[in-house]
Write an enzyme that holds these catalytic residues in place. Structure first.
Site, PDB file in Angstrom:
ATOM      1  N   TYR A 104       1.200  -1.151   0.037  1.00  0.00           N
ATOM      2  CA  TYR A 104       0.100   0.387  -0.263  1.00  0.00           C
ATOM      3  C   TYR A 104       0.852   1.659   0.098  1.00  0.00           C
ATOM      4  CZ  TYR A 104      -3.860  -3.430   1.726  1.00  0.00           C
ATOM      5  OH  TYR A 104      -5.225  -3.926   0.985  1.00  0.00           O
ATOM      6  N   PHE A 131     -13.210  -5.401   1.868  1.00  0.00           N
ATOM      7  CA  PHE A 131     -14.210  -4.248   0.854  1.00  0.00           C
ATOM      8  C   PHE A 131     -16.008  -4.754   1.756  1.00  0.00           C
ATOM      9  CE2 PHE A 131     -12.373  -4.547  -2.992  1.00  0.00           C
ATOM     10  CZ  PHE A 131     -11.110  -3.608  -3.254  1.00  0.00           C
ATOM     11  N   PRO A 132     -15.066  -4.780   2.903  1.00  0.00           N
ATOM     12  CA  PRO A 132     -17.112  -4.664   4.025  1.00  0.00           C
ATOM     13  C   PRO A 132     -18.198  -3.572   3.858  1.00  0.00           C
ATOM     14  CG  PRO A 132     -14.660  -3.911   5.639  1.00  0.00           C
ATOM     15  CD  PRO A 132     -14.878  -3.811   3.714  1.00  0.00           C
ATOM     16  N   LEU A 133     -17.225  -3.005   3.361  1.00  0.00           N
ATOM     17  CA  LEU A 133     -18.290  -1.305   3.028  1.00  0.00           C
ATOM     18  C   LEU A 133     -18.447  -1.462   1.223  1.00  0.00           C
ATOM     19  CD1 LEU A 133     -16.604   1.159   5.253  1.00  0.00           C
ATOM     20  CD2 LEU A 133     -18.819   0.108   5.311  1.00  0.00           C
ATOM     21  N   GLY A 185     -16.354  -1.327  -0.415  1.00  0.00           N
ATOM     22  CA  GLY A 185     -14.666  -1.408  -1.320  1.00  0.00           C
ATOM     23  C   GLY A 185     -14.558   0.309  -1.759  1.00  0.00           C
ATOM     24  N   PHE A 186     -14.303   0.679  -2.836  1.00  0.00           N
ATOM     25  CA  PHE A 186     -13.631   2.324  -3.556  1.00  0.00           C
ATOM     26  C   PHE A 186     -15.633   2.928  -3.869  1.00  0.00           C
ATOM     27  CE2 PHE A 186      -9.878   0.078  -4.275  1.00  0.00           C
ATOM     28  CZ  PHE A 186      -9.241   1.056  -4.078  1.00  0.00           C
ATOM     29  N   THR A 187     -16.523   1.833  -4.176  1.00  0.00           N
ATOM     30  CA  THR A 187     -18.018   2.536  -4.291  1.00  0.00           C
ATOM     31  C   THR A 187     -18.818   2.070  -3.639  1.00  0.00           C
ATOM     32  OG1 THR A 187     -16.887   2.537  -6.283  1.00  0.00           O
ATOM     33  CG2 THR A 187     -19.561   3.071  -5.771  1.00  0.00           C
TER      34      THR A 187
HETATM   35  N1  LIG Z   1      -6.878  -8.631   0.868  1.00  0.00           N
HETATM   36  C1  LIG Z   1      -7.395  -8.328  -0.280  1.00  0.00           C
HETATM   37  O1  LIG Z   1      -6.703  -8.041  -1.092  1.00  0.00           O
HETATM   38  C2  LIG Z   1      -7.727  -6.629   0.498  1.00  0.00           C
HETATM   39  C3  LIG Z   1      -8.173  -6.240  -0.406  1.00  0.00           C
HETATM   40  C4  LIG Z   1      -8.797  -4.830  -0.327  1.00  0.00           C
HETATM   41  C5  LIG Z   1      -8.928  -4.442   1.130  1.00  0.00           C
HETATM   42  N2  LIG Z   1      -8.684  -5.058   2.435  1.00  0.00           N
HETATM   43  C6  LIG Z   1      -7.983  -4.630   3.595  1.00  0.00           C
HETATM   44  O2  LIG Z   1     -10.044  -4.590   3.384  1.00  0.00           O
HETATM   45  C7  LIG Z   1      -9.549  -2.936   4.279  1.00  0.00           C
HETATM   46  C8  LIG Z   1     -11.276  -2.349   4.082  1.00  0.00           C
HETATM   47  O3  LIG Z   1     -11.319  -2.575   2.183  1.00  0.00           O
HETATM   48  P1  LIG Z   1     -11.254  -1.372   1.799  1.00  0.00           P
HETATM   49  O4  LIG Z   1     -11.103   0.304   3.263  1.00  0.00           O
HETATM   50  O5  LIG Z   1     -10.631  -1.116   0.195  1.00  0.00           O
HETATM   51  O6  LIG Z   1     -13.290  -0.867   1.353  1.00  0.00           O
HETATM   52  P2  LIG Z   1     -14.305  -1.051   2.797  1.00  0.00           P
HETATM   53  O7  LIG Z   1     -13.966  -0.704   4.391  1.00  0.00           O
HETATM   54  O8  LIG Z   1     -15.403  -1.882   2.065  1.00  0.00           O
HETATM   55  O9  LIG Z   1     -14.979   1.140   2.677  1.00  0.00           O
HETATM   56  C9  LIG Z   1     -13.821   1.828   1.804  1.00  0.00           C
HETATM   57  C10 LIG Z   1     -14.488   2.992   1.227  1.00  0.00           C
HETATM   58  O10 LIG Z   1     -15.864   3.357   2.038  1.00  0.00           O
HETATM   59  C11 LIG Z   1     -14.989   4.936   2.540  1.00  0.00           C
HETATM   60  N3  LIG Z   1     -15.756   4.808   4.220  1.00  0.00           N
HETATM   61  C12 LIG Z   1     -15.627   3.961   5.043  1.00  0.00           C
HETATM   62  N4  LIG Z   1     -16.340   4.629   6.276  1.00  0.00           N
HETATM   63  C13 LIG Z   1     -16.705   5.388   5.911  1.00  0.00           C
HETATM   64  C14 LIG Z   1     -18.174   5.883   5.744  1.00  0.00           C
HETATM   65  N5  LIG Z   1     -19.064   5.339   7.177  1.00  0.00           N
HETATM   66  N6  LIG Z   1     -19.614   6.753   5.709  1.00  0.00           N
HETATM   67  C15 LIG Z   1     -18.710   6.309   3.624  1.00  0.00           C
HETATM   68  N7  LIG Z   1     -18.088   6.010   3.112  1.00  0.00           N
HETATM   69  C16 LIG Z   1     -16.925   5.256   4.275  1.00  0.00           C
HETATM   70  C17 LIG Z   1     -13.723   5.030   2.427  1.00  0.00           C
HETATM   71  O11 LIG Z   1     -14.043   6.398   1.763  1.00  0.00           O
HETATM   72  P3  LIG Z   1     -13.668   7.298   2.929  1.00  0.00           P
HETATM   73  O12 LIG Z   1     -12.291   7.108   3.321  1.00  0.00           O
HETATM   74  O13 LIG Z   1     -13.660   8.495   2.767  1.00  0.00           O
HETATM   75  O14 LIG Z   1     -14.010   7.121   4.387  1.00  0.00           O
HETATM   76  C18 LIG Z   1     -13.717   3.929   1.410  1.00  0.00           C
HETATM   77  O15 LIG Z   1     -13.994   5.159  -0.116  1.00  0.00           O
HETATM   78  C19 LIG Z   1      -9.028  -2.027   3.287  1.00  0.00           C
HETATM   79  O16 LIG Z   1      -8.001  -1.306   4.099  1.00  0.00           O
HETATM   80  C20 LIG Z   1      -7.261  -3.168   3.008  1.00  0.00           C
HETATM   81  O17 LIG Z   1      -6.689  -3.803   4.510  1.00  0.00           O
HETATM   82  C21 LIG Z   1      -7.546  -6.013   1.013  1.00  0.00           C
END
Ligand SMILES: NC(=O)c1ccc[n+]([C@@H]2O[C@H](COP(=O)([O-])OP(=O)(O)OC[C@H]3O[C@@H](n4cnc5c(N)ncnc54)[C@H](OP(=O)(O)O)[C@@H]3O)[C@@H](O)[C@H]2O)c1
Length: 295
Positions: A63, A214-216, A218-220
């Protein structure tokens, strides 16, 4: 006692962590490449997460690359005794921000050393092997034995305490478990993406943690009228409902929602206290189910 204790704890390996954790990927720059727009806020997010009781942080040295781990070190080193930092290896970044496989024994060993150096640790609590079989579209079959054996050797040398897997199929998990003990699996899963429903229950029976990435969404972040409807009724936000649903889905699910903002962090952590009544749960359970096709 922290507010996120309501969500309970789980033990991936021999250390217990709170089920509500934090994913650090969003702390790097746009496209998970280069420095963040607001480094001070990134540091503040990490410090507030830990002050709020988070003791499970997910990261990777790819990252940025290096950026996220350097920020974690700046914000949190010397680390609290109970903090479990989980990283992943198996890829590297091209100069154009591309994600390239880095799977040779030398690549994997270098990646573990990069994580140790940039995090400032002598050993990493959990290292996930992140498979690139299937690219970014989901896991695909193919042997991962050689790569897991390399991590097992690094574990024997004391550089890794536990081994996990990411972007992985059930058959690959079975293969890996003939080589090493696997303590967690990190795959793409959320309220709208339910491919791993059966796998989660299998892992639960074997006391292996399942950590959805991507529990939320992901990017969208996920959007659904049912999610918004339940959120309105419970006076919560759709993101909180999505996280509360995951906590309820299975006891071996550990959450690592990612955010670069303290406002979103507070909102996400508060989901640990959100109760989902049975009627809300039934409505939410329908979101990710495949729609029956005619004929
Ligand atoms: N093993 C793998 O291949 C892999 C792949 C992807 C991710 N990961 C891990 O999984 C973790 C979680 O995934 P992720 O961070 O990509 O996706 P996520 O947790 O599903 O969602 C993150 C996105 O949601 C937004 N967000 C967060 N909280 C919010 C809220 N309360 N209201 C509105 N928008 C919100 C964030 O933007 P803001 O920054 O503006 O809040 C960001 O754009 C990563 O941080 C990483 O450590 C692992």
């Amino acid at each position: 006692m922290s507010r996120i204790d309501t969500a309970g704890t789980y033990r991936p390996g021999d250390r217990s962590v709170r089920r509500m954790g934090y994913g650090a990927m969003q702390l790097a720059g746009s496209g998970v490449f280069g420095p963040p727009r607001d480094r001070e806020e990134a540091v503040a997010v990490l410090r507030e997460a830990v002050a709020s009781g988070v003791n499970h942080i997910d990261t990777s040295d790819y990252y940025g690359p290096h950026v996220t781990n350097e920020i974690i070190r700046e914000a949190l080193h010397p680390y609290p005794d109970d903090l479990v930092i989980v990283t992943k290896v198996g890829a590297r970044r091209g100069e154009d921000a591309s994600w390239l496989p880095a799977l040779s024994p030398e690549d994997l060993t270098k990646a573990v050393h990069d994580n140790l150096r940039n995090l400032g640790r002598d050993a990493i609590e959990v290292v996930n092997f992140r498979s690139l079989h299937g690219g970014h579209s989901g896991p695909d079959e193919g042997s991962i034995g050689r790569e897991v054996a390399v991590l097992a050797e690094l574990q024997r040398k004391g550089l890794i305490r536990h081994i996990g897997l990411s972007n992985i199929t059930a058959a690959q998990i079975r293969e890996a478990r003939t080589i090493a003990q696997i303590v967690c699996v990190q795959n793409f899963y959320n309220i709208a993406r339910r491919d791993d429903d059966g796998l989660i229950d299998e892992l639960d029976r074997d006391r292996i943690a399942y950590v959805p990435f991507f529990p939320l969404g992901g990017f969208t972040p996920s959007q659904s009228s049912d999610l918004s409807d339940v959120a309105r009724r419970l006076d919560a936000t759709p993101m909180q409902v999505a996280l509360a649903w995951l906590l309820k889905r299975a006891p071996n699910i550990l959450l690592i929602p990612g955010t670069s903002s303290r406002t979103h962090l507070r909102e996400n952590l508060a989901a640990a206290e959100l109760e989902l009544p049975d009627d809300a749960l039934a409505q939410l359970n329908g979101i990710g189910r495949p729609v029956p096709q005619p004929g």
